[in-house]
Design a protein around this motif. Sequence first.
Motif, mmCIF file in Angstrom:
data_model
loop_
_atom_site.group_PDB
_atom_site.id
_atom_site.type_symbol
_atom_site.label_atom_id
_atom_site.label_comp_id
_atom_site.label_asym_id
_atom_site.label_seq_id
_atom_site.Cartn_x
_atom_site.Cartn_y
_atom_site.Cartn_z
ATOM 1 N N THR A 1 -5.972 1.237 11.970
ATOM 2 C CA THR A 1 -4.893 1.683 11.083
ATOM 3 C C THR A 1 -3.938 0.517 10.832
ATOM 4 O O THR A 1 -3.941 -0.476 11.565
ATOM 5 C CB THR A 1 -4.057 2.840 11.700
ATOM 6 N N ILE A 2 -3.144 0.686 9.803
ATOM 7 C CA ILE A 2 -2.029 -0.224 9.533
ATOM 8 C C ILE A 2 -0.812 0.676 9.521
ATOM 9 O O ILE A 2 -0.706 1.563 8.669
ATOM 10 C CB ILE A 2 -2.199 -0.923 8.169
ATOM 11 N N GLU A 3 0.051 0.534 10.507
ATOM 12 C CA GLU A 3 1.207 1.446 10.563
ATOM 13 C C GLU A 3 2.447 0.701 11.015
ATOM 14 O O GLU A 3 2.383 -0.175 11.862
ATOM 15 C CB GLU A 3 0.923 2.639 11.474
ATOM 16 N N ASN B 1 2.051 5.249 8.009
ATOM 17 C CA ASN B 1 0.673 4.755 7.971
ATOM 18 C C ASN B 1 0.378 4.281 6.557
ATOM 19 O O ASN B 1 0.586 5.033 5.602
ATOM 20 C CB ASN B 1 -0.292 5.872 8.378
ATOM 21 N N VAL B 2 -0.080 3.045 6.437
ATOM 22 C CA VAL B 2 -0.233 2.433 5.119
ATOM 23 C C VAL B 2 -1.701 2.329 4.726
ATOM 24 O O VAL B 2 -2.524 1.823 5.492
ATOM 25 C CB VAL B 2 0.397 1.015 5.111
ATOM 26 N N GLU B 3 -2.009 2.833 3.529
ATOM 27 C CA GLU B 3 -3.344 2.664 2.960
ATOM 28 C C GLU B 3 -3.284 1.408 2.103
ATOM 29 O O GLU B 3 -2.594 1.386 1.084
ATOM 30 C CB GLU B 3 -3.647 3.882 2.096
ATOM 31 N N LEU B 4 -3.991 0.396 2.568
ATOM 32 C CA LEU B 4 -3.883 -0.930 1.972
ATOM 33 C C LEU B 4 -4.314 -0.936 0.502
ATOM 34 O O LEU B 4 -5.368 -0.400 0.156
ATOM 35 C CB LEU B 4 -4.777 -1.881 2.774
ATOM 36 N N ALA C 1 -5.129 2.897 23.098
ATOM 37 C CA ALA C 1 -4.253 3.678 23.984
ATOM 38 C C ALA C 1 -4.355 5.178 23.713
ATOM 39 O O ALA C 1 -4.069 5.996 24.596
ATOM 40 C CB ALA C 1 -2.803 3.211 23.850
ATOM 41 N N ILE C 2 -4.758 5.536 22.491
ATOM 42 C CA ILE C 2 -4.941 6.963 22.214
ATOM 43 C C ILE C 2 -6.412 7.272 21.921
ATOM 44 O O ILE C 2 -6.746 8.308 21.349
ATOM 45 C CB ILE C 2 -4.018 7.477 21.076
ATOM 46 N N GLY C 3 -7.287 6.328 22.306
ATOM 47 C CA GLY C 3 -8.730 6.551 22.177
ATOM 48 C C GLY C 3 -9.222 6.611 20.744
ATOM 49 O O GLY C 3 -10.192 7.300 20.447
ATOM 50 N N GLY D 1 0.815 -1.202 0.000
ATOM 51 C CA GLY D 1 0.000 0.000 0.000
ATOM 52 C C GLY D 1 0.845 1.246 0.000
ATOM 53 O O GLY D 1 2.085 1.193 -0.009
ATOM 54 N N LYS D 2 0.126 2.358 0.004
ATOM 55 C CA LYS D 2 0.779 3.660 -0.107
ATOM 56 C C LYS D 2 0.901 4.293 1.285
ATOM 57 O O LYS D 2 0.002 4.152 2.116
ATOM 58 C CB LYS D 2 -0.081 4.541 -1.014
ATOM 59 N N VAL D 3 1.975 5.028 1.519
ATOM 60 C CA VAL D 3 2.155 5.715 2.801
ATOM 61 C C VAL D 3 1.328 7.003 2.792
ATOM 62 O O VAL D 3 1.478 7.841 1.901
ATOM 63 C CB VAL D 3 3.637 6.057 3.048
ATOM 64 N N VAL D 4 0.433 7.106 3.801
ATOM 65 C CA VAL D 4 -0.415 8.291 3.927
ATOM 66 C C VAL D 4 -0.104 8.991 5.253
ATOM 67 O O VAL D 4 0.570 8.432 6.113
ATOM 68 C CB VAL D 4 -1.921 7.920 3.868
ATOM 69 N N ARG D 5 -0.624 10.191 5.407
ATOM 70 C CA ARG D 5 -0.349 10.946 6.614
ATOM 71 C C ARG D 5 -1.077 10.390 7.831
ATOM 72 O O ARG D 5 -2.271 10.124 7.772
ATOM 73 C CB ARG D 5 -0.759 12.408 6.424
ATOM 74 N N GLY D 6 -0.354 10.206 8.945
ATOM 75 C CA GLY D 6 -0.972 9.854 10.221
ATOM 76 C C GLY D 6 -1.172 11.149 10.983
ATOM 77 O O GLY D 6 -1.168 12.228 10.393
ATOM 78 N N ASN D 7 -1.309 11.049 12.331
ATOM 79 C CA ASN D 7 -1.467 12.314 13.058
ATOM 80 C C ASN D 7 -0.164 12.811 13.663
ATOM 81 O O ASN D 7 -0.161 13.782 14.412
ATOM 82 C CB ASN D 7 -2.599 12.230 14.089
#
Length: 132
Positions: A76-78, A25-28, A69-71, A7-13
Amino acid sequence: MSNEISGKVVRGNGFGRKIGFPTANVELAKNSQRPADGIYACWVKIHPDSEPGSESRYMGALHVGPRPAIGDVVPTIEVHILDFAGRDLYGQQLSLQLVKRLRDVKNFDSMDELKAAIQKDCEEVRRYFAAS
Ligand SMILES: Cc1cc2nc3c(=O)[nH]c(=O)nc-3n(C[C@H](O)[C@H](O)[C@H](O)COP(=O)(O)O)c2cc1C
């Protein structure tokens, strides 16, 4: 086990960076099957757009699923890429070969505990590859 996804790497937070474990963060991709939730050891191949064919391979600690853990209930796939010198990967294609499931996704009472767990996962990834 051996299950390959891409997949492609996309922006996480960007929070991973703050706790010392930046993740891609991977967009499958459509043809990849979503692995069961959990934490895995994997091989990471980076396919740079600019230099096709010159892919490199790294060890990775992969998270699949929600992030209690972060609510965050959105799965996600990271992947935290070990020994990777922080080059910007946004928009690039990764392929991940899952080789071992390490544990379930957990909730933690504090960010320090989350950080310690990820640290331990990375040590386990290194141990696994050193022994295989
Ligand atoms: C190896 C690894 C293990 C993780 N384990 C958990 C976990 O057990 N529980 C959880 O809520 N999040 C877990 N995470 C996800 C982190 O919460 C996440 O990487 C962090 O919030 C940063 O997110 P961001 O990249 O969107 O900024 C894990 C991440 C990695 C790389």
